[in-house]
Design a protein around this motif. Structure first.
Motif, PDB file in Angstrom:
ATOM      1  N   UNK A  90       0.846  -1.203   0.000  1.00 10.29           N
ATOM      2  CA  UNK A  90       0.000   0.000   0.000  1.00 10.29           C
ATOM      3  C   UNK A  90       0.877   1.247   0.000  1.00 10.29           C
ATOM      4  N   UNK A  91       0.598   2.149  -0.892  1.00  9.30           N
ATOM      5  CA  UNK A  91       1.368   3.396  -0.974  1.00  9.30           C
ATOM      6  C   UNK A  91       0.632   4.493  -0.202  1.00  9.30           C
ATOM      7  N   UNK A  92       0.663   4.355   1.116  1.00 12.23           N
ATOM      8  CA  UNK A  92       0.004   5.336   1.984  1.00 12.23           C
ATOM      9  C   UNK A  92       1.082   5.966   2.856  1.00 12.23           C
ATOM     10  N   UNK A  93       1.306   7.253   2.681  1.00  9.85           N
ATOM     11  CA  UNK A  93       2.358   7.929   3.435  1.00  9.85           C
ATOM     12  C   UNK A  93       1.827   8.330   4.804  1.00  9.85           C
ATOM     13  N   UNK A  94       2.154   7.536   5.797  1.00  4.92           N
ATOM     14  CA  UNK A  94       1.697   7.841   7.145  1.00  4.92           C
ATOM     15  C   UNK A  94       2.452   7.027   8.156  1.00  4.92           C
ATOM     16  N   UNK A  95       2.183   7.295   9.418  1.00  2.00           N
ATOM     17  CA  UNK A  95       2.881   6.575  10.473  1.00  2.00           C
ATOM     18  C   UNK A  95       2.014   6.513  11.725  1.00  2.00           C
ATOM     19  N   UNK A  96       2.594   5.955  12.804  1.00  2.00           N
ATOM     20  CA  UNK A  96       1.866   5.771  14.058  1.00  2.00           C
ATOM     21  C   UNK A  96       2.773   6.111  15.237  1.00  2.00           C
ATOM     22  N   UNK A  97       2.151   6.422  16.361  1.00  2.00           N
ATOM     23  CA  UNK A  97       2.916   6.689  17.583  1.00  2.00           C
ATOM     24  C   UNK A  97       2.081   6.287  18.793  1.00  2.00           C
TER      25      UNK A  97
END
Length: 303
Positions: A125-132
């Motif tokens: 998946x080409x989804x530019x994101x992250x988690x914290x």
């Protein structure tokens, strides 16, 4: 009367050589089941990585998900052979897919095929994101802070009363970690993940997964599943598919899940799969529940 539940861990508990370790510990009949699973997977590389891959390779969602699920599915099979049956099942994120076998929704082979496919879809998946992970604030406080930040950042994993994971656009998340600390968070830890899982940014991935569901033979639920996103008890195949679709871009309400199990009379939970992450979370949600870890074949022998 006290009741039993099985719960299944999400991503992050994988380790190098885990497939080989499990394979060497099980009996000949179970080895045949594992062989059959691998012979039915489209990606032949999965077996190599699960048996011989490095820690770095196992971090890839494409391999981490089937690696963890293999433990959950095979150890569930062995638990049931010992006569231990749950009244309810639940899973944390990926673990909700592992629960499909325990709940009688999909066969062990189809459960593993779907999870391997999910890992492949999510890794591509080409989804530019992250988690914290935000520690030390209540979920309500985290939600309030997110609502006052410009851009996409959402509370997505309600892991324990004072630990909530947020996900969103990478630039927005990175720019606002200090904001959570300024508002009283003890820590705001970036997670080593490849995307903003369970956030609204994952909606396009959910559409791909939804089409993939058509390739499997779904049964109605034999053992009720507590849904990640709503904590509703799922009993119909269509309800399960709908939950798995919405779970892709919806929250994992783990605190509410454990409370739901307790409300329904569960006093003993088996965490089935590698690691003890869920046991730690459960103890911070409801200390009265007994948690038994089934993380390897030795754990089964000690029952």
């Amino acid at each position: 009367m006290s009741k039993i539940a099985f719960v299944f861990p999400g991503q992050g508990t994988q380790f190098a050589g885990m497939g080989k370790k499990l394979y060497e510990e099980v009996n000949e009949e179970t080895k045949k089941s594992i062989d059959e699973i691998f012979s039915n997977l489209e990606n032949e590389e999965v077996k190599r990585v699960l048996f011989e891959g490095t820690d770095e390779e196992l971090k890839n969602t494409k391999f981490a998900q089937p690696a963890i699920a293999l433990y959950s599915v095979i150890l569930t099979k062995l638990l049931k052979e010992k006569g231990i049956e749950p009244e309810f099942v639940a899973g944390h994120s990926l673990g909700e897919y592992s629960s499909l076998y325990a709940a009688g929704v999909l066969s062990e082979i189809e459960t593993m095929k779907l999870i391997a496919k999910r890992g492949d879809i999510m890794s591509n998946a080409k989804v530019d994101g992250s988690m914290a992970a935000i520690l030390g604030l209540s979920a309500t406080e985290v939600e309030e802070i997110c609502s006052n930040i410009d851009g996409v950042i959402e509370a997505v994993n309600y892991n324990e009363p004072k630990q909530t994971v947020v996900a969103g656009e990478r630039s927005v998340l990175e720019a606002n970690l200090e904001t959570f600390k300024e508002k009283g968070a003890r820590r705001a830890l970036p997670l080593a993940v490849s995307g903003p899982f369970h956030s609204s940014l994952m909606k396009p991935v959910a559409e791909v997964l939804k089409k993939e569901f058509d390739n499997y033979n779904w049964n109605d639920v034999k053992t009720p599943i507590v849904a990640n996103t709503t904590t509703n008890l799922l009993v119909k195949a269509d309800e399960v598919k709908d939950e798995l679709y919405h779970q892709t871009f919806g929250p994992v309400k783990w605190v509410d899940t454990i409370n739901k199990l307790a409300e329904n009379g569960v006093t003993k939970i088996y965490e089935v799969g590698p690691g003890k992450v869920l046991a730690g979370l459960i103890k911070k949600i409801d200390k009265s529940i007994e948690v038994i870890n089934i993380e390897n074949v030795e754990s089964l022998e000690n029952i």
